[in-house]
Design a protein around this motif. Structure first.
Motif, PDB file in Angstrom:
ATOM      1  N   VAL A  40     -21.879 -18.764 -66.655  1.00 34.37           N
ATOM      2  CA  VAL A  40     -21.184 -18.737 -65.369  1.00 34.37           C
ATOM      3  C   VAL A  40     -21.875 -17.721 -64.483  1.00 34.37           C
ATOM      4  CG1 VAL A  40     -18.994 -18.414 -64.196  1.00 34.37           C
ATOM      5  CG2 VAL A  40     -19.033 -19.347 -66.531  1.00 34.37           C
ATOM      6  N   GLY A  41     -22.502 -18.213 -63.411  1.00 40.01           N
ATOM      7  CA  GLY A  41     -23.179 -17.338 -62.466  1.00 40.01           C
ATOM      8  C   GLY A  41     -22.231 -16.908 -61.360  1.00 40.01           C
ATOM      9  N   ASN A  42     -22.750 -16.689 -60.164  1.00 40.37           N
ATOM     10  CA  ASN A  42     -21.896 -16.380 -59.025  1.00 40.37           C
ATOM     11  C   ASN A  42     -20.986 -17.574 -58.757  1.00 40.37           C
ATOM     12  OD1 ASN A  42     -23.125 -13.870 -58.641  1.00 40.37           O
ATOM     13  ND2 ASN A  42     -24.670 -14.713 -57.268  1.00 40.37           N
ATOM     14  N   LEU A  43     -19.681 -17.322 -58.683  1.00 41.39           N
ATOM     15  CA  LEU A  43     -18.737 -18.426 -58.598  1.00 41.39           C
ATOM     16  C   LEU A  43     -17.547 -18.014 -57.743  1.00 41.39           C
ATOM     17  CD1 LEU A  43     -17.996 -21.295 -59.700  1.00 41.39           C
ATOM     18  CD2 LEU A  43     -16.707 -20.111 -61.501  1.00 41.39           C
ATOM     19  N   ALA A  44     -17.198 -18.850 -56.763  1.00 40.54           N
ATOM     20  CA  ALA A  44     -16.018 -18.628 -55.927  1.00 40.54           C
ATOM     21  C   ALA A  44     -14.924 -19.581 -56.367  1.00 40.54           C
ATOM     22  CB  ALA A  44     -16.354 -18.844 -54.459  1.00 40.54           C
ATOM     23  N   VAL A  45     -13.804 -19.014 -56.817  1.00 43.64           N
ATOM     24  CA  VAL A  45     -12.660 -19.829 -57.239  1.00 43.64           C
ATOM     25  C   VAL A  45     -11.731 -19.983 -56.039  1.00 43.64           C
ATOM     26  CG1 VAL A  45     -10.724 -20.012 -58.834  1.00 43.64           C
ATOM     27  CG2 VAL A  45     -12.882 -18.963 -59.588  1.00 43.64           C
ATOM     28  N   PRO A  46     -11.422 -21.211 -55.640  1.00 47.98           N
ATOM     29  CA  PRO A  46     -10.598 -21.405 -54.441  1.00 47.98           C
ATOM     30  C   PRO A  46      -9.191 -20.830 -54.593  1.00 47.98           C
ATOM     31  CG  PRO A  46     -11.717 -23.443 -55.078  1.00 47.98           C
ATOM     32  CD  PRO A  46     -11.896 -22.489 -56.206  1.00 47.98           C
ATOM     33  N   ALA A  47      -8.574 -20.498 -53.487  1.00 43.38           N
ATOM     34  CA  ALA A  47      -7.216 -19.964 -53.485  1.00 43.38           C
ATOM     35  C   ALA A  47      -6.262 -20.936 -54.173  1.00 43.38           C
ATOM     36  CB  ALA A  47      -6.762 -19.709 -52.051  1.00 43.38           C
ATOM     37  N   GLY A  48      -5.405 -20.387 -55.029  1.00 44.17           N
ATOM     38  CA  GLY A  48      -4.400 -21.192 -55.704  1.00 44.17           C
ATOM     39  C   GLY A  48      -4.920 -22.013 -56.864  1.00 44.17           C
ATOM     40  N   GLN A  49      -6.161 -21.785 -57.271  1.00 39.61           N
ATOM     41  CA  GLN A  49      -6.773 -22.516 -58.373  1.00 39.61           C
ATOM     42  C   GLN A  49      -7.041 -21.575 -59.549  1.00 39.61           C
ATOM     43  OE1 GLN A  49      -7.483 -25.980 -58.376  1.00 39.61           O
ATOM     44  NE2 GLN A  49      -6.209 -25.875 -56.531  1.00 39.61           N
ATOM     45  N   THR A  50      -7.026 -22.132 -60.747  1.00 37.44           N
ATOM     46  CA  THR A  50      -7.323 -21.382 -61.960  1.00 37.44           C
ATOM     47  C   THR A  50      -8.718 -21.712 -62.449  1.00 37.44           C
ATOM     48  OG1 THR A  50      -5.005 -21.350 -62.642  1.00 37.44           O
ATOM     49  CG2 THR A  50      -6.640 -20.988 -64.358  1.00 37.44           C
ATOM     50  N   LEU A  51      -9.481 -20.686 -62.797  1.00 35.60           N
ATOM     51  CA  LEU A  51     -10.730 -20.911 -63.516  1.00 35.60           C
ATOM     52  C   LEU A  51     -10.327 -21.282 -64.935  1.00 35.60           C
ATOM     53  CD1 LEU A  51     -13.800 -20.866 -63.603  1.00 35.60           C
ATOM     54  CD2 LEU A  51     -13.707 -18.410 -64.064  1.00 35.60           C
ATOM     55  N   GLY A  57     -22.780 -13.546 -63.356  1.00 34.08           N
ATOM     56  CA  GLY A  57     -22.702 -13.243 -61.931  1.00 34.08           C
ATOM     57  C   GLY A  57     -21.368 -12.644 -61.539  1.00 34.08           C
ATOM     58  N   THR A  58     -21.037 -12.749 -60.265  1.00 39.12           N
ATOM     59  CA  THR A  58     -19.774 -12.254 -59.734  1.00 39.12           C
ATOM     60  C   THR A  58     -18.828 -13.419 -59.500  1.00 39.12           C
ATOM     61  OG1 THR A  58     -20.810 -10.335 -58.679  1.00 39.12           O
ATOM     62  CG2 THR A  58     -18.675 -11.035 -57.822  1.00 39.12           C
ATOM     63  N   VAL A  59     -17.643 -13.329 -60.087  1.00 39.99           N
ATOM     64  CA  VAL A  59     -16.614 -14.345 -59.906  1.00 39.99           C
ATOM     65  C   VAL A  59     -15.568 -13.791 -58.949  1.00 39.99           C
ATOM     66  CG1 VAL A  59     -14.892 -15.805 -61.030  1.00 39.99           C
ATOM     67  CG2 VAL A  59     -17.015 -15.223 -62.242  1.00 39.99           C
ATOM     68  N   THR A  60     -15.288 -14.515 -57.864  1.00 42.69           N
ATOM     69  CA  THR A  60     -14.315 -14.077 -56.862  1.00 42.69           C
ATOM     70  C   THR A  60     -13.186 -15.104 -56.763  1.00 42.69           C
ATOM     71  OG1 THR A  60     -15.577 -15.145 -55.095  1.00 42.69           O
ATOM     72  CG2 THR A  60     -16.035 -12.819 -55.526  1.00 42.69           C
ATOM     73  N   PHE A  61     -12.066 -14.682 -56.164  1.00 40.93           N
ATOM     74  CA  PHE A  61     -10.870 -15.513 -56.117  1.00 40.93           C
ATOM     75  C   PHE A  61     -10.279 -15.491 -54.716  1.00 40.93           C
ATOM     76  CE2 PHE A  61     -11.539 -13.830 -60.311  1.00 40.93           C
ATOM     77  CZ  PHE A  61     -11.364 -14.936 -61.136  1.00 40.93           C
ATOM     78  N   GLY A  62      -9.999 -16.669 -54.187  1.00 40.46           N
ATOM     79  CA  GLY A  62      -9.390 -16.771 -52.867  1.00 40.46           C
ATOM     80  C   GLY A  62      -7.927 -16.350 -52.889  1.00 40.46           C
ATOM     81  N   TYR A  63      -7.418 -15.981 -51.727  1.00 41.01           N
ATOM     82  CA  TYR A  63      -6.058 -15.436 -51.627  1.00 41.01           C
ATOM     83  C   TYR A  63      -5.032 -16.496 -51.233  1.00 41.01           C
ATOM     84  CZ  TYR A  63      -1.970 -13.193 -49.680  1.00 41.01           C
ATOM     85  OH  TYR A  63      -0.674 -12.848 -49.397  1.00 41.01           O
ATOM     86  N   VAL A  64      -3.963 -16.550 -52.009  1.00 41.74           N
ATOM     87  CA  VAL A  64      -2.739 -17.230 -51.627  1.00 41.74           C
ATOM     88  C   VAL A  64      -1.649 -16.674 -52.539  1.00 41.74           C
ATOM     89  CG1 VAL A  64      -2.930 -19.188 -53.233  1.00 41.74           C
ATOM     90  CG2 VAL A  64      -1.703 -19.472 -51.081  1.00 41.74           C
ATOM     91  N   GLY A  97     -11.051  -9.381 -58.700  1.00 39.11           N
ATOM     92  CA  GLY A  97      -9.763 -10.041 -58.531  1.00 39.11           C
ATOM     93  C   GLY A  97      -9.182 -10.007 -57.137  1.00 39.11           C
ATOM     94  N   ASN A  98      -9.856  -9.298 -56.195  1.00 39.79           N
ATOM     95  CA  ASN A  98      -9.394  -9.283 -54.802  1.00 39.79           C
ATOM     96  C   ASN A  98      -7.954  -8.776 -54.701  1.00 39.79           C
ATOM     97  OD1 ASN A  98      -9.506  -9.759 -51.999  1.00 39.79           O
ATOM     98  ND2 ASN A  98      -8.785 -11.877 -52.215  1.00 39.79           N
ATOM     99  N   GLY A  99      -7.591  -7.809 -55.575  1.00 41.72           N
ATOM    100  CA  GLY A  99      -6.211  -7.384 -55.675  1.00 41.72           C
ATOM    101  C   GLY A  99      -5.605  -6.853 -54.395  1.00 41.72           C
ATOM    102  N   ALA A 100      -6.407  -6.195 -53.547  1.00 34.68           N
ATOM    103  CA  ALA A 100      -5.869  -5.578 -52.333  1.00 34.68           C
ATOM    104  C   ALA A 100      -5.205  -6.597 -51.406  1.00 34.68           C
ATOM    105  CB  ALA A 100      -6.976  -4.837 -51.596  1.00 34.68           C
ATOM    106  N   SER A 101      -5.595  -7.857 -51.511  1.00 36.24           N
ATOM    107  CA  SER A 101      -4.965  -8.887 -50.681  1.00 36.24           C
ATOM    108  C   SER A 101      -3.503  -9.094 -51.054  1.00 36.24           C
ATOM    109  CB  SER A 101      -5.728 -10.213 -50.816  1.00 36.24           C
ATOM    110  OG  SER A 101      -7.041 -10.100 -50.305  1.00 36.24           O
ATOM    111  N   TRP A 102      -3.157  -8.796 -52.307  1.00 38.82           N
ATOM    112  CA  TRP A 102      -1.779  -8.989 -52.783  1.00 38.82           C
ATOM    113  C   TRP A 102      -0.981  -7.683 -52.872  1.00 38.82           C
ATOM    114  CZ3 TRP A 102      -5.722 -12.035 -54.953  1.00 38.82           C
ATOM    115  CH2 TRP A 102      -5.532 -13.425 -54.934  1.00 38.82           C
TER     116      TRP A 102
END
Length: 362
Positions: free
Chosen positions: A50-61, A76-83, A109-114
């Motif tokens: 798993v390389g650089n990967l953007a997981v869409p908001a509301g979706q589970t890897l 890579g870096t795995v990021t997660f969209g906010y919802v 985990g983009n925690g600051a958004s939550w």
């Protein structure tokens, strides 16, 4: 009947597949960099990078239902969209699974958004991070940063080893920041080993809610609520048995050694050992054992429905802040305690201890 060369080849290929069916489902290594490829990759590949990967908001890897023996390597870096949603952001399930983080990889985990200082107690709906449903498997070397709330949920797992994980939620140490960011929640699991973790968070470093044959060793826990058995009670499974917590440092945390059973609930806690524990600058309680737990507001009156038996504390040493309490024990049913080399200083002596077992000083 005459057979052409093509028909003969097809028959031979079919015979080989019947003789060794795993060759049909196990294919070459795959690299995952697009979320849309997840389903096909996990169903057909046994080595997944798993390389650089953007997981869409509301979706589970979602790596559940993996082929037995699958290896997942994060590079890579795995990021997660906010919802706002419950999550989890990542799930992994299967047998004989090997999960590895390569140097330089990161789960962000983009925690600051939550974060709003409320965790799971209100405010924004925050997703849990990593749900493990694994048997005879290993997780090694993952780097995780800024989860919205709980990090690892180890539930209904058997013979799972988690080693050398770094969980860094220090960015949540602000007003209205991270809350309920437990590092490891263990429930209904057996044969769990967690070694060499480095944890910075705002809740329990470890919380064993139920399960048996659990080892937590050589870990570093900072900024949270301590290394806990419990809370136990009020769930479908309320038995904790044979847990060893050893050679672990707990620093700059609210609590150090902690056992909490739920007020007016039923279950049991038995055969628990804390050894080689170093405490530093604990804010509230160096050692706390309470049978009156309710989320956010203990009752002050212990109940006996979740007895605590066979607790060993050996070489538990360190310091509590002057405003804190060294040891607090509130028991209605605690027995067969064995303490040696326990030295917790710097804080106050409790005047509210109850039901203290023989041989133990509060």
């Amino acid at each position: 009947m005459r057979f052409t060369t093509a028909i003969v080849a097809a028959i031979l290929q079919l015979a080989a597949a019947i003789a060794n069916p795993t060759n049909v489902e196990k294919r070459a290594s795959c690299t995952l960099t697009s979320f849309s490829d997840l389903a096909s990759v996990k169903s057909s590949c046994t080595t997944i990078t798993v390389g650089n990967l953007a997981v869409p908001a509301g979706q589970t890897l979602d790596f559940s239902g993996l082929i037995s023996g699958t290896k997942i390597i994060f590079t890579g870096t795995v990021t997660f969209g906010y919802v706002e949603w419950e999550g989890p952001l990542v799930t992994v399930g299967g047998s004989k699974i090997t999960i590895t983080g390569s140097p330089g990889h990161l789960f962000n985990g983009n925690g600051a958004s939550w974060w709003d200082g409320l965790g799971g107690n209100g405010g924004k709906i925050k997703p849990k991070f990593f749900a493990a449903r694994l048997t005879d498997s290993t997780v090694t070397g993952l780097n995780i940063k800024n989860t919205p709330r709980n990090c690892f949920s180890v539930n209904k797992c058997t013979n799972l080893t988690i080693d050398s994980v770094i969980f860094d939620n220090r960015d949540g140490d602000v007003t209205n920041g991270g809350h309920n960011t437990d590092a490891f929640n263990v429930g209904s699991s057996t044969g769990i080993t967690i070694n060499n973790a480095t944890v910075y968070n705002q809740d329990d470093c470890l919380a064993v809610n139920s399960g048996e044959n659990i080892v937590f060793s050589n870990n570093y826990c900072s900024g949270g609520h301590g290394v806990s058995i419990g809370s136990v009670g009020g769930r479908t499974d309320n038995i904790v048995k044979n847990v060893t917590i050893s050679d672990t440092s707990i620093v700059n945390s609210d609590n150090g050694v902690r056992i909490k059973t739920v007020y007016n609930a039923t279950g049991s806690v038995s055969d628990i050992t804390y050894s080689g524990i170093t405490l530093l600058n604990i804010a509230k309680y160096g050692i706390v054992i309470q049978q009156d737990y309710e989320n956010g507001s203990p009752t002050g009156t212990p109940t006996a429905g979740v007895p605590i038996t066979g607790l060993t504390l050996k070489s538990v040493k360190g310091t509590v802040a002057s405003s804190g309490t060294n040891i607090y024990i509130l028991c209605a049913s605690c027995s067969n305690f064995s303490w040696s080399g326990v030295s917790v200083t710097g804080g106050k002596k409790s005047t509210k201890c109850q039901g203290v077992p023989s041989g133990v000083s509060c």
